[in-house]
Design an enzyme around this catalytic site. Sequence first.
Site, PDB file in Angstrom:
ATOM      1  N   GLU A  15       9.126 -14.739 -10.899  1.00  0.00           N
ATOM      2  CA  GLU A  15       8.442 -13.380 -10.437  1.00  0.00           C
ATOM      3  C   GLU A  15       7.934 -12.598 -11.737  1.00  0.00           C
ATOM      4  O   GLU A  15       6.799 -11.994 -11.739  1.00  0.00           O
ATOM      5  CB  GLU A  15       9.016 -12.750  -9.428  1.00  0.00           C
ATOM      6  CG  GLU A  15      10.250 -11.976  -9.965  1.00  0.00           C
ATOM      7  CD  GLU A  15      10.976 -11.238  -8.381  1.00  0.00           C
ATOM      8  OE1 GLU A  15      10.101 -10.766  -7.696  1.00  0.00           O
ATOM      9  OE2 GLU A  15      12.053 -10.802  -8.625  1.00  0.00           O
TER      10      GLU A  15
ATOM     11  N   ASN B 146      -1.736   1.716   5.797  1.00  0.00           N
ATOM     12  CA  ASN B 146      -0.815   0.696   5.447  1.00  0.00           C
ATOM     13  C   ASN B 146      -0.281   0.038   6.329  1.00  0.00           C
ATOM     14  O   ASN B 146      -0.088   0.710   7.357  1.00  0.00           O
ATOM     15  CB  ASN B 146       0.236   1.440   4.426  1.00  0.00           C
ATOM     16  CG  ASN B 146       1.534   0.662   4.285  1.00  0.00           C
ATOM     17  OD1 ASN B 146       1.248  -0.497   4.098  1.00  0.00           O
ATOM     18  ND2 ASN B 146       2.590   1.277   3.865  1.00  0.00           N
ATOM     19  N   GLY B 147      -0.526  -1.171   6.140  1.00  0.00           N
ATOM     20  CA  GLY B 147      -0.014  -2.042   7.426  1.00  0.00           C
ATOM     21  C   GLY B 147      -1.039  -3.228   7.445  1.00  0.00           C
ATOM     22  O   GLY B 147      -2.017  -3.468   6.643  1.00  0.00           O
TER      23      GLY B 147
ATOM     24  N   LYS C  30      14.182 -14.781 -10.053  1.00  0.00           N
ATOM     25  CA  LYS C  30      14.075 -13.642 -11.008  1.00  0.00           C
ATOM     26  C   LYS C  30      13.101 -13.895 -12.175  1.00  0.00           C
ATOM     27  O   LYS C  30      12.050 -13.248 -12.494  1.00  0.00           O
ATOM     28  CB  LYS C  30      15.418 -13.387 -11.586  1.00  0.00           C
ATOM     29  CG  LYS C  30      15.409 -12.072 -12.145  1.00  0.00           C
ATOM     30  CD  LYS C  30      15.415 -10.744 -11.026  1.00  0.00           C
ATOM     31  CE  LYS C  30      14.824 -11.036  -9.971  1.00  0.00           C
ATOM     32  NZ  LYS C  30      15.171 -10.324  -8.644  1.00  0.00           N
TER      33      LYS C  30
ATOM     34  N   GLU D 194      18.850 -17.382  -7.217  1.00  0.00           N
ATOM     35  CA  GLU D 194      18.482 -15.839  -7.749  1.00  0.00           C
ATOM     36  C   GLU D 194      17.958 -15.742  -8.981  1.00  0.00           C
ATOM     37  O   GLU D 194      16.999 -15.338  -9.472  1.00  0.00           O
ATOM     38  CB  GLU D 194      19.605 -14.914  -7.536  1.00  0.00           C
ATOM     39  CG  GLU D 194      19.457 -13.661  -8.121  1.00  0.00           C
ATOM     40  CD  GLU D 194      18.106 -12.982  -7.462  1.00  0.00           C
ATOM     41  OE1 GLU D 194      17.485 -13.368  -6.520  1.00  0.00           O
ATOM     42  OE2 GLU D 194      17.689 -11.991  -7.997  1.00  0.00           O
TER      43      GLU D 194
ATOM     44  N   HIS E  95      18.225 -36.832  -6.072  1.00  0.00           N
ATOM     45  CA  HIS E  95      17.651 -37.429  -5.013  1.00  0.00           C
ATOM     46  C   HIS E  95      15.955 -37.156  -4.854  1.00  0.00           C
ATOM     47  O   HIS E  95      15.407 -37.182  -3.759  1.00  0.00           O
ATOM     48  CB  HIS E  95      18.090 -36.713  -3.722  1.00  0.00           C
ATOM     49  CG  HIS E  95      19.730 -37.019  -3.432  1.00  0.00           C
ATOM     50  ND1 HIS E  95      19.846 -38.445  -3.165  1.00  0.00           N
ATOM     51  CD2 HIS E  95      20.854 -36.477  -3.938  1.00  0.00           C
ATOM     52  CE1 HIS E  95      21.312 -38.554  -3.197  1.00  0.00           C
ATOM     53  NE2 HIS E  95      21.796 -37.145  -3.694  1.00  0.00           N
TER      54      HIS E  95
ATOM     55  N   LYS F 134       6.853  -3.842  -4.514  1.00  0.00           N
ATOM     56  CA  LYS F 134       8.062  -3.298  -4.531  1.00  0.00           C
ATOM     57  C   LYS F 134       8.908  -3.536  -2.877  1.00  0.00           C
ATOM     58  O   LYS F 134       9.676  -3.901  -2.713  1.00  0.00           O
ATOM     59  CB  LYS F 134       8.318  -2.077  -5.123  1.00  0.00           C
ATOM     60  CG  LYS F 134       9.860  -1.582  -5.122  1.00  0.00           C
ATOM     61  CD  LYS F 134      10.728  -2.562  -6.256  1.00  0.00           C
ATOM     62  CE  LYS F 134      12.141  -2.063  -5.984  1.00  0.00           C
ATOM     63  NZ  LYS F 134      13.032  -3.267  -6.464  1.00  0.00           N
TER      64      LYS F 134
ATOM     65  N   ARG G 281       5.285   0.581  -5.961  1.00  0.00           N
ATOM     66  CA  ARG G 281       5.022  -0.200  -4.927  1.00  0.00           C
ATOM     67  C   ARG G 281       4.301  -1.637  -5.084  1.00  0.00           C
ATOM     68  O   ARG G 281       4.467  -2.374  -4.336  1.00  0.00           O
ATOM     69  CB  ARG G 281       4.556   0.523  -3.748  1.00  0.00           C
ATOM     70  CG  ARG G 281       5.594   1.525  -3.163  1.00  0.00           C
ATOM     71  CD  ARG G 281       4.885   2.676  -2.204  1.00  0.00           C
ATOM     72  NE  ARG G 281       4.662   2.135  -0.910  1.00  0.00           N
ATOM     73  CZ  ARG G 281       5.396   1.834   0.081  1.00  0.00           C
ATOM     74  NH1 ARG G 281       6.598   2.639   0.072  1.00  0.00           N
ATOM     75  NH2 ARG G 281       5.351   1.479   1.054  1.00  0.00           N
TER      76      ARG G 281
ATOM     77  N   TRP H 253      -2.842  -2.809  -1.637  1.00  0.00           N
ATOM     78  CA  TRP H 253      -2.327  -4.056  -1.874  1.00  0.00           C
ATOM     79  C   TRP H 253      -2.992  -5.082  -0.939  1.00  0.00           C
ATOM     80  O   TRP H 253      -2.808  -5.097   0.105  1.00  0.00           O
ATOM     81  CB  TRP H 253      -0.610  -4.296  -1.894  1.00  0.00           C
ATOM     82  CG  TRP H 253      -0.260  -5.366  -2.438  1.00  0.00           C
ATOM     83  CD1 TRP H 253       0.198  -5.748  -3.694  1.00  0.00           C
ATOM     84  CD2 TRP H 253       0.272  -6.819  -1.565  1.00  0.00           C
ATOM     85  NE1 TRP H 253       0.630  -7.016  -3.707  1.00  0.00           N
ATOM     86  CE2 TRP H 253       0.853  -7.537  -2.258  1.00  0.00           C
ATOM     87  CE3 TRP H 253       0.016  -7.085  -0.111  1.00  0.00           C
ATOM     88  CZ2 TRP H 253       1.264  -8.806  -2.121  1.00  0.00           C
ATOM     89  CZ3 TRP H 253       0.567  -8.067   0.066  1.00  0.00           C
ATOM     90  CH2 TRP H 253       1.201  -9.105  -0.569  1.00  0.00           C
TER      91      TRP H 253
ATOM     92  N   CYS I 186       0.718  -1.350  -0.214  1.00  0.00           N
ATOM     93  CA  CYS I 186       0.036   0.099   0.071  1.00  0.00           C
ATOM     94  C   CYS I 186       0.931   1.323  -0.131  1.00  0.00           C
ATOM     95  O   CYS I 186       2.082   1.190   0.649  1.00  0.00           O
ATOM     96  CB  CYS I 186      -0.837   0.128   1.383  1.00  0.00           C
ATOM     97  SG  CYS I 186      -2.088  -1.381   1.418  1.00  0.00           S
TER      98      CYS I 186
HETATM   99  O1  M6R Z   1      13.685  -4.167  -0.043  1.00  0.00           O
HETATM  100  P1  M6R Z   1      14.029  -5.652   0.203  1.00  0.00           P
HETATM  101  O2  M6R Z   1      15.472  -5.779  -0.721  1.00  0.00           O
HETATM  102  O3  M6R Z   1      14.120  -5.780   1.861  1.00  0.00           O
HETATM  103  O4  M6R Z   1      13.346  -6.721  -0.363  1.00  0.00           O
HETATM  104  C1  M6R Z   1      13.332  -8.061  -0.316  1.00  0.00           C
HETATM  105  C2  M6R Z   1      12.493  -8.927  -1.183  1.00  0.00           C
HETATM  106  O5  M6R Z   1      11.245  -8.374  -0.853  1.00  0.00           O
HETATM  107  C3  M6R Z   1      12.859  -8.482  -2.643  1.00  0.00           C
HETATM  108  O6  M6R Z   1      14.143  -8.701  -2.957  1.00  0.00           O
HETATM  109  C4  M6R Z   1      11.876  -9.448  -3.571  1.00  0.00           C
HETATM  110  O7  M6R Z   1      12.210 -10.562  -3.415  1.00  0.00           O
HETATM  111  C5  M6R Z   1      12.119  -8.980  -5.111  1.00  0.00           C
HETATM  112  N1  M6R Z   1      10.544  -8.909  -5.510  1.00  0.00           N
HETATM  113  C6  M6R Z   1      12.836  -9.858  -5.695  1.00  0.00           C
HETATM  114  O8  M6R Z   1      13.097  -9.383  -6.947  1.00  0.00           O
END
Ligand code: M6R
Length: 610
Positions: free
Chosen positions: A490, A100-101, A487, A483, A506, A605, A27, A76, A2
């Site tokens: 997502e 927000n929260g 990537k 990673e 395994h 974000k 965000r 959100w 949010c």
């Molecule tokens: O702002 P932060 O680095 O703490 O965020 C951590 C994760 O939420 C962030 O890396 C998330 O996994 C991204 N969507 C990855 O691309």
Amino acid sequence: MCGIIGYCGQEQAPALLLRGLKDLEYRGYDSAGLSVFAPTGLQIVKTAGRVADVEEKWDRQKPKGDIFCGIGHTRWATHGAPTERNAHPHRAGQVCIVHNGIIENADSLRAEFAAKGYPLLSDTDSEILAVLLDAAYARTGEALSAIRYARSRVVGSYACAALFSDQRDVVYAFRKDSPLIAAKTQIGNFLASDFFAVSRYGDRYMIPEEDEVVVLTKEELLICKENGERVVKPVYTVQPDSRDTGKGIFEHYMLKEIFDAPDAVRKTCEAYMRDGLPDFQAFDTQNLRFQASRIGIVACGTALNAGKLGRYFFETFAGLPVFCEIASEFRYYTPPLLPGDLLIFITQSGETADTLAAMREAKKQGVPTLAVVNTPNSAAAREADCVLYTHAGTETAVASTKAYIAQTALLYMLANEIAARKGRLTQAAVRENMRQLDSRLPVGMANILADCGTIQALSDVYCADNASCFFIGRGADYDLAEESALKLKEVSYIHCEAYAAGELKHGTIALIAPHVPVVAIASGERTYEKTVSNLREVRARGARVLLVTDRNPSAELATIADDVYTIPLRGDLFALCAAVFFQLFAYYGALRRGCDVDKPRNLAKSVTVE
Ligand code: M6R
């Protein structure tokens, strides 16, 4: 997550609020709305969908006359579907709020107030804040005491902005565990969940503490205690490299930010390198780095994956034992901490709720905390015992790219410095490592970026019609595989899994059938041949294999792998360089599949709720 904005000033509020909401779009959100003091009284416009939809609706419904004050929100969804009725602002009686929260005890409070006859109009936890404020305001007619009452009843996290219908052109706001800033500008006074929403009007802002209240009027930005006592706050200035510079010539923020990678490395090196050697003066303050006999790295998502690569560097160079922990696990299942532990919290935004909660838990246990943060003056930066900033610049796309590069570069430097202090690496060796980092790595990255056409073609083959994709590697290659899988999944919504190459047999190898895509990462001397054997195993079962490696493969291997991409950078920096390949691979995969690259579905974000 949010986003919140509030404004009171000399300009027309609706346009400014809508502009601010657009700046908060990055965000991640699924509905939006605003509430303003129209000439006829409080007016709310909200809808499921985009800020542009709210704008359209506002244009149809807007009353005649000037409007100088209001609040806005991008939601959100956590409690209740992303519908118009659940969108913010929420109104109860005389009070209108955005939040927000998460209010954790919302269910019991809703039941209590429903029994008292209060109409509840949404399925959200947030609405109860409006109800609590209204109930208290009806009794006292005082906003500050209403806020005090609401705070005393709720459990959870919040940044909340509120309008009281009989206090024309005043906005109140308060927070706990959720970000909120307040800014006095030439055109009036603002509050927002982050400074991007207001940065086009000024570069100075304040951060209210958790027992304070922000009050915006046309003339004044006041921060006070709940008893009304004014508080003088430090004023922060937005760093030049933390401004959103837009997409420039790029179609998407994600692509632009991938292209920023060499710069992110250079700037981070510039900050922590003197005369060709790592230099972490700031970190010396507490002498943390030399005392640590064990390091714990705690983070979420991509930041955690950066930490895993960091673990490899600390262990390899400095011989330090390291554990990595998911922040949301650490906060509730804290592993036994030992004297001599140093905990490193990595976060791009510096506002991730789980990472902050984990840090608070560590502090409670008296363990020194170091934050590796990309966003200046964020909560993690303010709360940790010591902070080291990565210098990636603002990251706007939801998928983290250049921040990962900067985080891993910083951890590489830190591991080298600790190794030198412990006598495990000679000064000459460290100097050579720094030279590789500072000059060879950015060049290697630039070569990959220049080859983006080839990477797009490869990505098309592996991503166009496939429902799943496996990534395998060993050691640092496995950290990179994790990673790379995150990537791709997502942004493209392809189901991706990363496996330590030797672990595949395994269980998971049962999923390898003809044409299933497998990306094998093989570099270095220790396990190159081992990963290649695993590649043969999946190829024998019909998988379509892409090998990403640091050398030209043997003629035989070149015929076994369906595709080979060589990144000619031998040594420990291969993973950092290859990360750029995989970021482009994911970007083009998402593009090919028609996904919303910068704002993937369901994602935010800055994950400011747990
Ligand atoms: O702002 P932060 O680095 O703490 O965020 C951590 C994760 O939420 C962030 O890396 C998330 O996994 C991204 N969507 C990855 O691309």
